[in-house]
Scaffold this active site. Structure first.
Site, PDB file in Angstrom:
ATOM      1  N   CYS A  88       0.815  -1.221   0.000  1.00 39.85           N
ATOM      2  CA  CYS A  88       0.000   0.000   0.000  1.00 39.85           C
ATOM      3  C   CYS A  88       0.846   1.267   0.000  1.00 39.85           C
ATOM      4  O   CYS A  88       0.319   2.365  -0.202  1.00 39.85           O
ATOM      5  CB  CYS A  88      -0.942   0.006   1.195  1.00 39.85           C
ATOM      6  SG  CYS A  88      -1.986  -1.443   1.226  1.00 39.85           S
ATOM      7  N   HIS A  93      -3.361   7.061   3.148  1.00 37.18           N
ATOM      8  CA  HIS A  93      -3.768   5.812   2.504  1.00 37.18           C
ATOM      9  C   HIS A  93      -5.197   5.497   2.929  1.00 37.18           C
ATOM     10  O   HIS A  93      -5.531   5.534   4.112  1.00 37.18           O
ATOM     11  CB  HIS A  93      -2.802   4.706   2.942  1.00 37.18           C
ATOM     12  CG  HIS A  93      -3.237   3.335   2.551  1.00 37.18           C
ATOM     13  ND1 HIS A  93      -3.761   3.039   1.305  1.00 37.18           N
ATOM     14  CD2 HIS A  93      -3.223   2.160   3.239  1.00 37.18           C
ATOM     15  CE1 HIS A  93      -4.052   1.748   1.249  1.00 37.18           C
ATOM     16  NE2 HIS A  93      -3.738   1.201   2.402  1.00 37.18           N
ATOM     17  N   ASN A 153     -10.013  -0.401   0.351  1.00 39.88           N
ATOM     18  CA  ASN A 153      -8.554  -0.280   0.313  1.00 39.88           C
ATOM     19  C   ASN A 153      -8.057  -0.799  -1.042  1.00 39.88           C
ATOM     20  O   ASN A 153      -8.161  -1.988  -1.323  1.00 39.88           O
ATOM     21  CB  ASN A 153      -7.974  -1.106   1.471  1.00 39.88           C
ATOM     22  CG  ASN A 153      -6.460  -1.076   1.524  1.00 39.88           C
ATOM     23  OD1 ASN A 153      -5.802  -0.630   0.581  1.00 39.88           O
ATOM     24  ND2 ASN A 153      -5.909  -1.565   2.613  1.00 39.88           N
TER      25      ASN A 153
END
Ligand SMILES: CC(C)(COP(=O)(O)OP(=O)(O)OC[C@H]1O[C@@H](n2cnc3c(N)ncnc32)[C@H](O)[C@@H]1OP(=O)(O)O)[C@@H](O)C(=O)NCCC(=O)NCCS
Length: 328
Positions: free
Chosen positions: A114, A255, A285
């Site tokens: 990520c 994020h 996500n």
């Protein structure tokens, strides 16, 4: 080493199909209320059967090249952040370079989960320090639904598919945003907290069914604690080494993993609602694509003006984490 690194033509692409929380409640023992309260996620996009990370990436890349009015043949590099490549080898970057007609560019993937967008900005800066004439197509693309364990309610509600692309170059006139600073970290001793299987550590005989290790696995509570702590620390570090305060930040893009993580980071850093941008509600996500997807939506929504300084921070498997400052 500092070098002029400018980001422009940021574009994002998500597949059409949407999976809502109610859809998931028909697949595993969960419900919309639990998912929204614990994560803030309401829906996520899922790519079609037969499509791969490279297809999402090519779609985002075409939008970026159009926006930049650039011919793929004028690129020098194609660089891809992904933790869900089409194949272990060859790279998604090679597949995309071929489809885009980029010619004999240097094409490569890297894995920073990520934190991929921030690692890529740092890599782009290094490439441009070596050769300021470089013109890098940087793509973050994730087909996470291909590695979600659809029987694991603790993880299957969290992830979505998406891609984003931009051009990195040393030319300020082309630049929409200048990279002011970037910090990238890792801690491999915590590698078991989040993993995505499918590599050579997943050993199978021909014809044997896959096991749990093939899919995303995560220790949610521990991951949460590390994520909040490391993102707060690295944001404080990047602000302090640039003699900046949170009041100098026009937009904060963390994020987009989980609304509770974002709120915990935001309250520790004293981020105001006007500074924060989130879209995790709509996409879940999307790993490396998460920050550039959010930034492209923030741009489209007029949240970024000339002169706006954007602070971004991410956290992911590895563990990896980092922060970067962009000035528009
Ligand atoms: C995943 C996460 C939302 C789970 O929330 P949590 O409060 O920590 O929940 P826990 O994992 O402790 O589980 C609590 C209970 O909820 C249950 N549960 C887990 N997922 C569920 C779901 N989708 N629906 C309903 N119940 C669920 C668990 O089975 C557990 O039940 P039990 O008490 O009967 O054993 C949270 O840990 C988190 O956000 N972690 C970070 C995840 C992340 O963002 N990772 C990516 C970083 S890049």
């Amino acid at each position: 080493m500092t070098a002029s690194c400018h980001l422009h033509a940021l574009s994002a692409y998500v597949p059409d199909a949407i999976l809502t929380n109610d859809d998931l409640a028909r697949m595993v023992d969960t419900n919309d209320q639990w998912i929204v309260e614990r994560t803030g996620i309401r829906r996520r996009h899922r790519l079609d059967a037969g499509a791969n990370a490279s297809d999402l990436g090519v779609a985002a890349a075409r939008l970026a090249l159009d926006r930049a009015a650039l011919d793929a043949a004028s690129l020098t590099h194609v660089m891809t952040a992904t933790c869900t490549p089409d194949l272990l080898s060859l790279s998604v970057a090679c597949i995309m370079a071929g489809q885009l007609g980029a010619g004999p560019v240097m094409a490569f993937d890297f894995g920073a989960a990520c934190t991929g967008f921030l690692y890529g900005l740092s890599l782009g800066q290094s490439i441009l320090a070596q050769n300021p004439a470089s013109r890098i197509l940087f793509v973050c693309t994730e087909a996470l639904s291909r590695r979600v364990n659809w029987q694991d309610r603790g993880t299957c509600v969290l992830f979505g598919d998406a891609a984003a692309a931009c051009v990195l170059s040393g030319d300020a006139r082309q630049g929409q945003a200048a990279l002011e600073d970037v910090i990238c970290h890792s801690d491999g001793t915590q590698r078991d907290l989040i993993t995505v299987g499918g590599g050579t550590a997943c050993t199978y005989e021909l014809g044997q069914p896959v096991r749990d290790d093939f899919f995303i696995s995560m220790q949610g509570r521990e991951t949460y604690k590390h994520a909040v702590r490391q993102m707060v620390n690295v944001c404080e570090d990047i602000l302090s080494r640039n003699a900046l305060h949170m009041s100098d930040i026009g937009l904060f893009i963390p994020h987009q993993a989980n609304m509770r993580i974002i709120e915990a980071v935001g309250s520790r850093l004293k981020i105001t609602p006007e500074q924060l941008f989130t879209n995790v509600e709509h996409y879940g996500n999307t790993s490396s694509a998460s920050i550039p997807l959010a930034l492209s939506e923030a741009l489209a929504a007029g949240r970024v003006k000339p002169g706006t300084r954007v602070l971004m921070t991410a956290f992911g498997a590895g563990l990896t984490w980092g922060a970067a400052l962009l000035r528009f």
